[in-house]
Design a protein around this motif. Sequence first.
Motif, PDB file in Angstrom:
ATOM      1  N   THR A   6       0.837  -1.272  -0.012  1.00 33.83           N
ATOM      2  CA  THR A   6      -0.082  -0.102   0.016  1.00 33.83           C
ATOM      3  C   THR A   6       0.916   1.252  -0.074  1.00 33.83           C
ATOM      4  OG1 THR A   6      -1.727  -1.075   1.192  1.00 33.83           O
ATOM      5  CG2 THR A   6      -1.693   1.309   1.314  1.00 33.83           C
ATOM      6  N   ILE A   7       0.534   2.046  -0.972  1.00 32.26           N
ATOM      7  CA  ILE A   7       1.386   3.329  -1.057  1.00 32.26           C
ATOM      8  C   ILE A   7       0.528   4.653  -0.906  1.00 32.26           C
ATOM      9  CG2 ILE A   7       2.966   4.634  -2.804  1.00 32.26           C
ATOM     10  CD1 ILE A   7       3.289   1.696  -4.188  1.00 32.26           C
ATOM     11  N   ALA A   8       0.994   5.664  -0.111  1.00 27.89           N
ATOM     12  CA  ALA A   8       0.253   6.715  -0.105  1.00 27.89           C
ATOM     13  C   ALA A   8       0.918   7.767  -0.711  1.00 27.89           C
ATOM     14  CB  ALA A   8       0.241   7.162   1.521  1.00 27.89           C
ATOM     15  N   MET A   9       0.168   8.360  -1.590  1.00 28.49           N
ATOM     16  CA  MET A   9       0.831   9.603  -2.384  1.00 28.49           C
ATOM     17  C   MET A   9      -0.074  10.882  -2.162  1.00 28.49           C
ATOM     18  SD  MET A   9       2.080   7.322  -5.616  1.00 28.49           S
ATOM     19  CE  MET A   9       0.990   8.442  -6.873  1.00 28.49           C
ATOM     20  N   PRO A  10       0.455  11.962  -2.515  1.00 35.18           N
ATOM     21  CA  PRO A  10      -0.631  13.355  -2.363  1.00 35.18           C
ATOM     22  C   PRO A  10      -0.944  13.541  -3.725  1.00 35.18           C
ATOM     23  CG  PRO A  10       1.972  13.663  -2.579  1.00 35.18           C
ATOM     24  CD  PRO A  10       1.822  12.209  -2.430  1.00 35.18           C
ATOM     25  N   LYS A  11      -2.200  14.230  -3.726  1.00 35.67           N
ATOM     26  CA  LYS A  11      -2.726  14.564  -5.227  1.00 35.67           C
ATOM     27  C   LYS A  11      -1.917  15.567  -5.775  1.00 35.67           C
ATOM     28  CE  LYS A  11      -7.399  13.564  -2.816  1.00 35.67           C
ATOM     29  NZ  LYS A  11      -8.450  14.154  -2.439  1.00 35.67           N
ATOM     30  N   GLY A  12      -2.195  16.002  -6.850  1.00 40.80           N
ATOM     31  CA  GLY A  12      -1.572  17.047  -7.579  1.00 40.80           C
ATOM     32  C   GLY A  12      -0.125  16.657  -8.244  1.00 40.80           C
ATOM     33  N   ARG A  13       0.547  17.789  -8.387  1.00 44.62           N
ATOM     34  CA  ARG A  13       2.121  17.681  -9.083  1.00 44.62           C
ATOM     35  C   ARG A  13       2.840  16.375  -8.492  1.00 44.62           C
ATOM     36  NH1 ARG A  13       6.905  21.663  -8.372  1.00 44.62           N
ATOM     37  NH2 ARG A  13       8.439  20.558  -9.490  1.00 44.62           N
ATOM     38  N   ILE A  14       2.813  16.126  -7.334  1.00 50.67           N
ATOM     39  CA  ILE A  14       3.867  14.886  -6.804  1.00 50.67           C
ATOM     40  C   ILE A  14       3.102  13.607  -7.283  1.00 50.67           C
ATOM     41  CG2 ILE A  14       4.433  13.721  -4.962  1.00 50.67           C
ATOM     42  CD1 ILE A  14       4.800  16.237  -3.429  1.00 50.67           C
ATOM     43  N   PHE A  15       1.895  13.691  -7.474  1.00 49.47           N
ATOM     44  CA  PHE A  15       1.246  12.235  -7.685  1.00 49.47           C
ATOM     45  C   PHE A  15       1.467  12.155  -9.374  1.00 49.47           C
ATOM     46  CE2 PHE A  15      -2.322  10.340 -10.047  1.00 49.47           C
ATOM     47  CZ  PHE A  15      -2.908   9.269  -9.420  1.00 49.47           C
ATOM     48  N   GLU A  16       1.298  13.108 -10.267  1.00 57.55           N
ATOM     49  CA  GLU A  16       1.655  13.049 -11.576  1.00 57.55           C
ATOM     50  C   GLU A  16       3.060  12.755 -11.798  1.00 57.55           C
ATOM     51  OE1 GLU A  16       0.789  16.818 -12.983  1.00 57.55           O
ATOM     52  OE2 GLU A  16      -1.492  16.697 -12.569  1.00 57.55           O
ATOM     53  N   LEU A  21       7.203   8.183 -12.765  1.00 59.39           N
ATOM     54  CA  LEU A  21       8.412   7.553 -12.224  1.00 59.39           C
ATOM     55  C   LEU A  21       8.021   6.098 -12.281  1.00 59.39           C
ATOM     56  CD1 LEU A  21      11.259   8.830 -11.545  1.00 59.39           C
ATOM     57  CD2 LEU A  21      10.421   8.476  -9.206  1.00 59.39           C
ATOM     58  N   LEU A  22       7.145   5.963 -11.518  1.00 60.08           N
ATOM     59  CA  LEU A  22       6.641   4.282 -11.538  1.00 60.08           C
ATOM     60  C   LEU A  22       6.538   3.616 -12.817  1.00 60.08           C
ATOM     61  CD1 LEU A  22       4.295   4.739  -8.523  1.00 60.08           C
ATOM     62  CD2 LEU A  22       6.161   3.429  -8.434  1.00 60.08           C
ATOM     63  N   ARG A  23       5.920   4.362 -13.636  1.00 64.29           N
ATOM     64  CA  ARG A  23       5.782   3.605 -15.105  1.00 64.29           C
ATOM     65  C   ARG A  23       6.968   3.337 -15.704  1.00 64.29           C
ATOM     66  NH1 ARG A  23       0.919   7.046 -15.629  1.00 64.29           N
ATOM     67  NH2 ARG A  23      -1.010   5.656 -15.955  1.00 64.29           N
ATOM     68  N   LYS A  24       8.042   4.641 -15.625  1.00 64.41           N
ATOM     69  CA  LYS A  24       9.361   4.272 -16.099  1.00 64.41           C
ATOM     70  C   LYS A  24      10.168   3.216 -15.260  1.00 64.41           C
ATOM     71  CE  LYS A  24      10.103   9.060 -17.658  1.00 64.41           C
ATOM     72  NZ  LYS A  24      10.594  10.146 -17.345  1.00 64.41           N
ATOM     73  N   ALA A  25       9.768   2.824 -14.086  1.00 64.62           N
ATOM     74  CA  ALA A  25      10.400   1.661 -13.341  1.00 64.62           C
ATOM     75  C   ALA A  25       9.737   0.282 -13.766  1.00 64.62           C
ATOM     76  CB  ALA A  25      10.228   2.108 -11.883  1.00 64.62           C
ATOM     77  N   ARG A 202      14.093  -0.555  -8.346  1.00 67.10           N
ATOM     78  CA  ARG A 202      13.649  -0.164  -9.422  1.00 67.10           C
ATOM     79  C   ARG A 202      13.585   1.554  -9.603  1.00 67.10           C
ATOM     80  NH1 ARG A 202       8.960  -4.456 -10.437  1.00 67.10           N
ATOM     81  NH2 ARG A 202       8.328  -3.135 -12.377  1.00 67.10           N
ATOM     82  N   LEU A 203      13.201   1.907  -8.821  1.00 65.98           N
ATOM     83  CA  LEU A 203      12.977   3.395  -8.746  1.00 65.98           C
ATOM     84  C   LEU A 203      14.433   4.247  -8.678  1.00 65.98           C
ATOM     85  CD1 LEU A 203       9.949   3.951  -6.282  1.00 65.98           C
ATOM     86  CD2 LEU A 203       9.808   4.611  -8.720  1.00 65.98           C
ATOM     87  N   SER A 204      15.277   3.611  -7.955  1.00 63.05           N
ATOM     88  CA  SER A 204      16.680   4.133  -7.762  1.00 63.05           C
ATOM     89  C   SER A 204      17.427   4.168  -9.166  1.00 63.05           C
ATOM     90  CB  SER A 204      17.428   3.726  -6.726  1.00 63.05           C
ATOM     91  OG  SER A 204      17.621   2.383  -6.946  1.00 63.05           O
ATOM     92  N   GLU A 205      17.044   3.218  -9.862  1.00 63.42           N
ATOM     93  CA  GLU A 205      17.642   3.059 -11.238  1.00 63.42           C
ATOM     94  C   GLU A 205      17.074   4.019 -11.936  1.00 63.42           C
ATOM     95  OE1 GLU A 205      16.784  -1.068 -12.279  1.00 63.42           O
ATOM     96  OE2 GLU A 205      18.582  -1.851 -11.278  1.00 63.42           O
ATOM     97  N   VAL A 206      15.779   4.186 -11.927  1.00 64.12           N
ATOM     98  CA  VAL A 206      15.414   5.326 -12.838  1.00 64.12           C
ATOM     99  C   VAL A 206      15.852   6.994 -12.222  1.00 64.12           C
ATOM    100  CG1 VAL A 206      13.131   6.612 -13.454  1.00 64.12           C
ATOM    101  CG2 VAL A 206      13.083   4.137 -13.352  1.00 64.12           C
ATOM    102  N   VAL A 207      15.892   6.935 -11.232  1.00 61.90           N
ATOM    103  CA  VAL A 207      16.225   8.132 -10.574  1.00 61.90           C
ATOM    104  C   VAL A 207      17.814   8.326 -10.985  1.00 61.90           C
ATOM    105  CG1 VAL A 207      17.050   9.490  -8.667  1.00 61.90           C
ATOM    106  CG2 VAL A 207      14.804   8.239  -8.620  1.00 61.90           C
ATOM    107  N   GLN A 208      18.648   7.324 -11.102  1.00 62.53           N
ATOM    108  CA  GLN A 208      20.154   7.636 -11.354  1.00 62.53           C
ATOM    109  C   GLN A 208      20.192   7.874 -12.876  1.00 62.53           C
ATOM    110  OE1 GLN A 208      22.002   4.185 -10.048  1.00 62.53           O
ATOM    111  NE2 GLN A 208      21.669   4.568  -8.026  1.00 62.53           N
ATOM    112  N   LEU A 209      19.208   7.119 -13.467  1.00 62.66           N
ATOM    113  CA  LEU A 209      19.381   7.448 -15.000  1.00 62.66           C
ATOM    114  C   LEU A 209      19.096   8.669 -15.697  1.00 62.66           C
ATOM    115  CD1 LEU A 209      17.941   4.292 -16.681  1.00 62.66           C
ATOM    116  CD2 LEU A 209      20.145   4.968 -16.964  1.00 62.66           C
ATOM    117  N   GLU A 210      17.917   9.445 -14.853  1.00 61.17           N
ATOM    118  CA  GLU A 210      17.410  10.659 -14.950  1.00 61.17           C
ATOM    119  C   GLU A 210      18.356  11.582 -14.512  1.00 61.17           C
ATOM    120  OE1 GLU A 210      13.328  11.165 -14.863  1.00 61.17           O
ATOM    121  OE2 GLU A 210      13.070   9.856 -16.515  1.00 61.17           O
ATOM    122  N   GLY A 211      19.244  11.584 -13.477  1.00 61.65           N
ATOM    123  CA  GLY A 211      20.017  12.498 -12.791  1.00 61.65           C
ATOM    124  C   GLY A 211      21.135  12.720 -13.674  1.00 61.65           C
TER     125      GLY A 211
END
Length: 211
Positions: A6-16, A21-25, A202-211
């Motif tokens: 279960t993942i809690a996420m804020p609405k708005g910009r962060i959610f989008e 990011l999750l899709r890229k992972a 999986r997320l860290s791999e995407v973050v590193q690629l985009e960094g």
Amino acid sequence: MNDKLTIAMPKGRIFEEAAELLRKAEYKLPPEFDENRKLIIDVEAENLRFILAKPMDVATYVEHGVADVGIAGKDVLLEEERNVYELLDLKISECYLAVAGLPGTKMNDVAPKVATKYPNVAAAYFRQQGEQVEIIKLNGSIELAPLIGLSDRIVDIVSTGRTLVENGLVEFERITDVTSRLIVNPVSYRIKDSRINELVKRLSEVVQLEG
């Protein structure tokens, strides 16, 4: 044992940005996921459940274990000081906390007033500066406070700075940079460590690629 995460996420910009990011992972989120108006969304294909919340509530949900992990801004984590572990800087929704006010105005000598949504962060900052201030907590339209004489300064999130400019305010001091972080409930981290570690990897791999 139920291993649904279960993942809690804020609405708005962060959610989008987090959904992207999750899709890229390579998490398979359905196309309608972004347009969903529900507060709880199950993605059965990935064995995930998402809770959509107000930004300030995400860390609370994670601390109390109703969400295993969450995505929250560093501003919220600094303000709320919840019992959660911070696992990963996602490098999304970049902004910063700043002190602002009307140009040319000086702080009152006696108990200068500072309006903010972040009373703990603001109090700690001015204490570090050796200044004693009166904190006024507001929940919205912080920019209004100096315009109507409620406060000498404000402490608020700044993204582009456009809102400050449109209201005739200027930035005086930059407090700290803010990005969104992946946080986890300590108990969930022990029980669902394999699922959570996979998510982090999986997320860290995407973050590193985009960094």
